[in-house]
Design an enzyme around this catalytic site. Structure first.
Site, PDB file in Angstrom:
ATOM      1  N   TYR A   1     -15.121  14.596 -17.078  1.00 39.47           N
ATOM      2  CA  TYR A   1     -15.712  13.295 -16.788  1.00 39.47           C
ATOM      3  C   TYR A   1     -16.608  13.452 -15.547  1.00 39.47           C
ATOM      4  CZ  TYR A   1     -15.979   8.494 -15.126  1.00 39.47           C
ATOM      5  OH  TYR A   1     -16.437   7.295 -14.675  1.00 39.47           O
TER       6      TYR A   1
ATOM      7  N   ARG B   1       0.821  -1.221   0.000  1.00 40.39           N
ATOM      8  CA  ARG B   1       0.000   0.000   0.000  1.00 40.39           C
ATOM      9  C   ARG B   1       0.854   1.269   0.000  1.00 40.39           C
ATOM     10  NH1 ARG B   1      -2.167   0.369   4.817  1.00 40.39           N
ATOM     11  NH2 ARG B   1      -1.268   2.373   5.292  1.00 40.39           N
TER      12      ARG B   1
ATOM     13  N   LYS C   1      -8.355   2.520 -19.563  1.00 42.95           N
ATOM     14  CA  LYS C   1      -8.736   2.720 -20.952  1.00 42.95           C
ATOM     15  C   LYS C   1      -7.585   2.316 -21.879  1.00 42.95           C
ATOM     16  CE  LYS C   1     -12.586   4.275 -19.221  1.00 42.95           C
ATOM     17  NZ  LYS C   1     -12.376   4.708 -17.886  1.00 42.95           N
TER      18      LYS C   1
ATOM     19  N   ASP D   1      -6.457  15.776 -17.426  1.00 46.32           N
ATOM     20  CA  ASP D   1      -6.845  14.392 -17.663  1.00 46.32           C
ATOM     21  C   ASP D   1      -6.783  14.179 -19.180  1.00 46.32           C
ATOM     22  OD1 ASP D   1      -8.262  12.057 -18.264  1.00 46.32           O
ATOM     23  OD2 ASP D   1      -9.636  12.292 -16.583  1.00 46.32           O
TER      24      ASP D   1
END
Ligand SMILES: Cc1ncc(COP(=O)(O)O)c(C=O)c1O
Length: 385
Positions: A107, A53, A203, A178
């Site tokens: 988005y 993590r 994507k 982005d």
């Protein structure tokens, strides 16, 4: 060869090899997955590598170096989703009392994060409609970040980053972009002066619709803060997903070239069809930002928008009739996916509101894959029939 020279290699080479040293005799050609939550660590003299993590698992680090090279950034970090990348980047840049200026064309989840969630943490956002302008008026003394998306979903508008970058610089703010729809192959965002680039690696980077991941690339000190945020909030990239993402990136450049070619052919085909009232693709001369897209991008991407003259009913019928392309809301995979923004990203707006932002009912969004384009066109033709 120095690391700096390796970083100047082309995107196809970087995607395959990254910038790591050539492996010695007997080493595996494919970097092994460090599928471990924790690592041998007895005391601080054993170094930093302790727990996945924390973001220093070898698989995560190898991917970070490759992503940084592809983006032309000092550093990069791969995280558990595109939204994790956006959220951790914003949290690394702002604190209570700070202000963000953002494009209104974002988005949906990014918009909601800025409009609804960050205000709960004392961070306000002013949204600017890029068509109307008003970036300068929106800036405040407390503005730390200007957030944009290039190109936008689903109208594929291309914002000129240069004036926004100059304005932000002059006010001591950073610009985050982005660039998911373009990928680092078509758009080297940082070369325009943008400070931080975000990708939903779900994507094009992953490219096979089989993983969820994100990336943030930018200056070293900023990426360290992003990693620290991810350490606290926890959206680490799982090493096995990291391996899949690295495998996807190996073919990124080849896939993107094919997406670019296929999407242009599909867009040109729809432009000649009577059923299509409007075809939206930055590679078409009819697109309002075609000239800018030519300057900024090395390819126009795999996304195409088509407004069917028959409205929502025609779009529903078209989607139901498809036999090869699949109806699904994501993008960037090898397979062609088709969706209607009125049922997905823009479901919260009324028909009139959608019309005002350039998404009338009848708007169909195509994520054009890498199939044989003649087969795609035959499928579209029978579905229009
Ligand atoms: C432009 C853009 N940015 C960010 C995201 C969020 O990415 P993820 O689903 O990987 O969290 C998406 C998802 O569709 C997107 O299209």
């Amino acid at each position: 060869m120095t690391d700096e020279n390796k970083r100047r290699r082309g995107p196809a080479t970087l995607g395959v090899h990254g910038v790591d040293p050539h492996p010695p005799a007997g080493a595996p050609v494919v970097p092994p997955i460090a599928q471990s939550a924790t690592f041998y660590w007895a005391s601080p003299s054993d170094g930093d590598l302790r727990y996945t993590r924390y973001g220093n698992n070898p698989t995560q680090l190898q991917l970070g170096r490759k992503l940084a090279a592809l983006e032309g950034a000092e550093a990069a970090v791969a995280l558990g989703s595109g939204m994790a990348a956006t959220a951790m980047a914003l949290l690394a840049a702002v604190e209570s009392g700070d202000h963000v200026v953002a494009s209104s064309r974002l988005y949906g989840a990014t918009y909601a994060l800025l409009a609804d969630e960050l205000p709960r943490r004392g961070v306000q956002t002013t949204f600017v409609d890029p068509d109307r302008g008003g970036w300068e008026e929106a800036m405040r003394e407390s503005t730390r970040v200007v957030f944009v998306e290039i190109p936008t979903n689903p109208t594929l508008r291309v914002l000129d980053p240069c004036p926004v970058v100059s304005l932000a610089r002059s006010r001591g703010a950073i610009v985050m972009c982005d660039a998911t729809f373009a990928s680092p192959v078509n758009f080297r965002a940082l070369s325009t002066g943008i400070d931080v680039v975000i990708q939903s690696a779900t994507k094009y980077l992953g490219g096979h619709s089989d993983l969820i991941a994100g990336s943030v690339a930018g200056p070293c000190d900023f990426i360290e803060r992003v990693v620290h945020m991810a350490h606290l909030y926890g959206p680490a990239l799982d090493p096995h997903t990291g391996y899949l993402l690295d495998r996807g990136i190996r073919t990124l450049e080849a896939r993107i070239r094919r997406h670019n070619e296929n999407a242009l052919t599909v867009a040109q085909w729809f432009e000649g069809r009577p059923e299509a009232e409007r075809t939206i693709y930055p590679g078409l001369a009819s697109h309002p930002d075609h000239a800018l897209a030519r300057e900024l991008f090395s390819g126009f991407g795999g996304m195409v928008g088509v407004v069917l003259g028959g409205g929502g009913e025609a779009a529903d019928r078209f989607m139901r009739r498809l036999e090869l392309a699949m109806a699904a809301p994501s993008l960037g995979g090898v397979e062609t996916l088709v969706s209607q923004p009125r049922w997905t990203s823009h479901v919260g707006l009324t028909s009139e509101e959608r019309e005002r932002v350039g998404i009338p009912d009848g708007f169909v969004r195509f994520s054009v894959g890498v199939e044989d384009v003649e087969d795609l066109i035959a499928d579209f033709e029978q579905a229009l029939g």
